[in-house]
Write a protein that holds these residues in place. Structure first.
Motif, PDB file in Angstrom:
ATOM      1  N   ILE A  36       0.843  -1.205   0.000  1.00 33.99           N
ATOM      2  CA  ILE A  36       0.000   0.000   0.000  1.00 33.99           C
ATOM      3  C   ILE A  36       0.878   1.254   0.000  1.00 33.99           C
ATOM      4  O   ILE A  36       0.544   2.255  -0.650  1.00 33.99           O
ATOM      5  N   LEU A  49      -4.936   5.450 -12.010  1.00 34.09           N
ATOM      6  CA  LEU A  49      -6.368   5.689 -11.797  1.00 34.09           C
ATOM      7  C   LEU A  49      -7.190   4.776 -12.718  1.00 34.09           C
ATOM      8  O   LEU A  49      -8.180   4.185 -12.295  1.00 34.09           O
ATOM      9  N   VAL A  52      -7.114   1.246 -11.412  1.00 35.32           N
ATOM     10  CA  VAL A  52      -7.993   1.068 -10.242  1.00 35.32           C
ATOM     11  C   VAL A  52      -9.446   0.913 -10.702  1.00 35.32           C
ATOM     12  O   VAL A  52     -10.204   0.116 -10.169  1.00 35.32           O
ATOM     13  N   LYS A  53      -9.815   1.682 -11.738  1.00 38.11           N
ATOM     14  CA  LYS A  53     -11.206   1.633 -12.235  1.00 38.11           C
ATOM     15  C   LYS A  53     -11.544   0.277 -12.842  1.00 38.11           C
ATOM     16  O   LYS A  53     -12.650  -0.221 -12.695  1.00 38.11           O
ATOM     17  N   LYS A  54     -10.587  -0.324 -13.550  1.00 42.06           N
ATOM     18  CA  LYS A  54     -10.928  -1.546 -14.281  1.00 42.06           C
ATOM     19  C   LYS A  54     -10.526  -2.831 -13.536  1.00 42.06           C
ATOM     20  O   LYS A  54     -10.909  -3.915 -13.959  1.00 42.06           O
ATOM     21  N   SER A  55      -9.797  -2.689 -12.444  1.00 50.24           N
ATOM     22  CA  SER A  55      -9.332  -3.890 -11.731  1.00 50.24           C
ATOM     23  C   SER A  55     -10.078  -4.063 -10.400  1.00 50.24           C
ATOM     24  O   SER A  55     -10.976  -3.296 -10.080  1.00 50.24           O
ATOM     25  N   ASP A  56      -9.635  -5.053  -9.638  1.00 54.40           N
ATOM     26  CA  ASP A  56     -10.197  -5.328  -8.313  1.00 54.40           C
ATOM     27  C   ASP A  56      -9.433  -4.602  -7.209  1.00 54.40           C
ATOM     28  O   ASP A  56      -9.557  -4.956  -6.041  1.00 54.40           O
ATOM     29  N   MET A  58      -9.694  -1.702  -5.746  1.00 57.72           N
ATOM     30  CA  MET A  58     -10.451  -1.049  -4.683  1.00 57.72           C
ATOM     31  C   MET A  58     -10.940  -2.075  -3.657  1.00 57.72           C
ATOM     32  O   MET A  58     -10.946  -1.812  -2.455  1.00 57.72           O
ATOM     33  N   LYS A  59     -11.324  -3.251  -4.176  1.00 57.31           N
ATOM     34  CA  LYS A  59     -11.772  -4.324  -3.278  1.00 57.31           C
ATOM     35  C   LYS A  59     -10.616  -4.736  -2.344  1.00 57.31           C
ATOM     36  O   LYS A  59     -10.812  -4.943  -1.145  1.00 57.31           O
ATOM     37  N   ILE A  61      -8.015  -2.873  -1.529  1.00 55.46           N
ATOM     38  CA  ILE A  61      -7.722  -1.758  -0.612  1.00 55.46           C
ATOM     39  C   ILE A  61      -8.711  -1.788   0.555  1.00 55.46           C
ATOM     40  O   ILE A  61      -8.350  -1.611   1.710  1.00 55.46           O
ATOM     41  N   LYS A  62      -9.988  -2.044   0.228  1.00 63.09           N
ATOM     42  CA  LYS A  62     -11.017  -2.114   1.277  1.00 63.09           C
ATOM     43  C   LYS A  62     -10.675  -3.235   2.276  1.00 63.09           C
ATOM     44  O   LYS A  62     -10.754  -3.043   3.487  1.00 63.09           O
ATOM     45  N   LEU A  65      -7.718  -2.199   4.361  1.00 66.14           N
ATOM     46  CA  LEU A  65      -8.112  -1.190   5.346  1.00 66.14           C
ATOM     47  C   LEU A  65      -8.852  -1.848   6.508  1.00 66.14           C
ATOM     48  O   LEU A  65      -8.603  -1.549   7.666  1.00 66.14           O
TER      49      LEU A  65
ATOM     50  N   ILE B  17     -13.578   6.800  -9.727  1.00 65.32           N
ATOM     51  CA  ILE B  17     -13.085   5.986  -8.607  1.00 65.32           C
ATOM     52  C   ILE B  17     -13.981   6.147  -7.387  1.00 65.32           C
ATOM     53  O   ILE B  17     -14.192   5.192  -6.643  1.00 65.32           O
ATOM     54  N   LYS B  20     -16.500   3.635  -7.592  1.00 65.39           N
ATOM     55  CA  LYS B  20     -15.981   2.326  -7.155  1.00 65.39           C
ATOM     56  C   LYS B  20     -15.892   2.262  -5.627  1.00 65.39           C
ATOM     57  O   LYS B  20     -16.172   1.237  -5.015  1.00 65.39           O
TER      58      LYS B  20
END
Lengths: 92, 134
Positions: A36, A49, A52-56, A58-59, A61-62, A65, B17, B20
């Motif tokens: 991270i 950016l 991040v939009k087209k991949s997993d 964000m999942k 990162i969540k 976190l 984003i 998302k």
């Protein structure tokens, strides 16, 4: 070694982010922490950016976190205790 | 937590984003952090005016009219071992609020979630009221 390669820009941005996404899901928390931190260095890059939009990512990162908040030693949540539902606090 | 929030702060400046982030219910985690920090803090902790990140060069206006605030790591201030947990907690709270602010400015859904608008558009606003009270 991988992080050193990333630092030297040997890998292309998308390949680099794919590698980092893998590390972000690593079973060891320490590896996820380093991943991270590495992502932060590139997090204002337009290519990142798009990734991040087209991949997993964000999942991941969540999830990262959530684990960090759950097992943090920074006084956010005592060790071994699950995060309380925020509604408990809202009622106080 | 701090690094993850810094990543999210950068990412939350992009509308796509933010969508998302909503899909993955990031705001719930941010509120969790804020309320946990609020619970952990004591009155004397709030008098500690030290920051890990500081603003540089004042607020600028971007080409699309957006306000731009540039931050950098604060390397001019020593933080003792006793202070580090407090400083990190305050910093995490500050970052979580900034990310929510970004999300709310780029998405009506995020604004609705933060203000807890129910079906008939009545505002419960519990999150906001708790924060305001604090």
């Amino acid at each position: 070694v991988k992080f050193a390669q990333i630092g030297e820009n040997i890998l292309e941005m998308e390949d680099m982010m794919t590698e980092l996404l893998g590390y972000l899901r690593h079973e060891k928390l320490e590896v996820r922490k380093q991943a991270i931190s590495a992502i932060f260095q590139y997090s204002d890059n337009p290519e990142v950016l798009e990734f991040v939009k087209k991949s997993d990512m964000m999942k991941a990162i969540k999830a990262c976190l959530y684990d960090l908040v759950s097992f943090s030693s920074w006084g956010l949540v005592p060790r071994g205790q699950s995060p309380k539902d925020i509604s408990d606090l809202s009622r106080t | 937590v701090h690094s993850t929030l810094l990543v999210l702060l950068n990412l939350s400046a992009d509308e796509g984003i933010v969508a998302k982030m909503e899909a993955h219910q990031i705001m719930d985690s941010l509120l969790q952090i804020i309320f946990n920090v609020m619970k952990a803090m004591k009155k004397e902790d709030l008098t500690l005016k030290k920051h890990l990140m500081v603003e540089v060069g004042g607020t600028k206006i971007g080409p699309d009219g957006a306000l731009i605030r540039e931050m950098k790591v604060n390397d001019g201030e020593k933080i003792s071992e006793e202070e580090i947990v407090t400083v990190l907690n305050i910093e995490n709270l500050r970052l979580a609020l900034l990310i929510i602010n970004n999300m709310c400015s780029l998405s009506k859904t995020a604004k609705r979630q933060f203000l807890q608008l129910d079906a008939d558009e009545k505002t419960r606003g519990t999150h906001f009221i708790v924060l305001l009270g604090w």
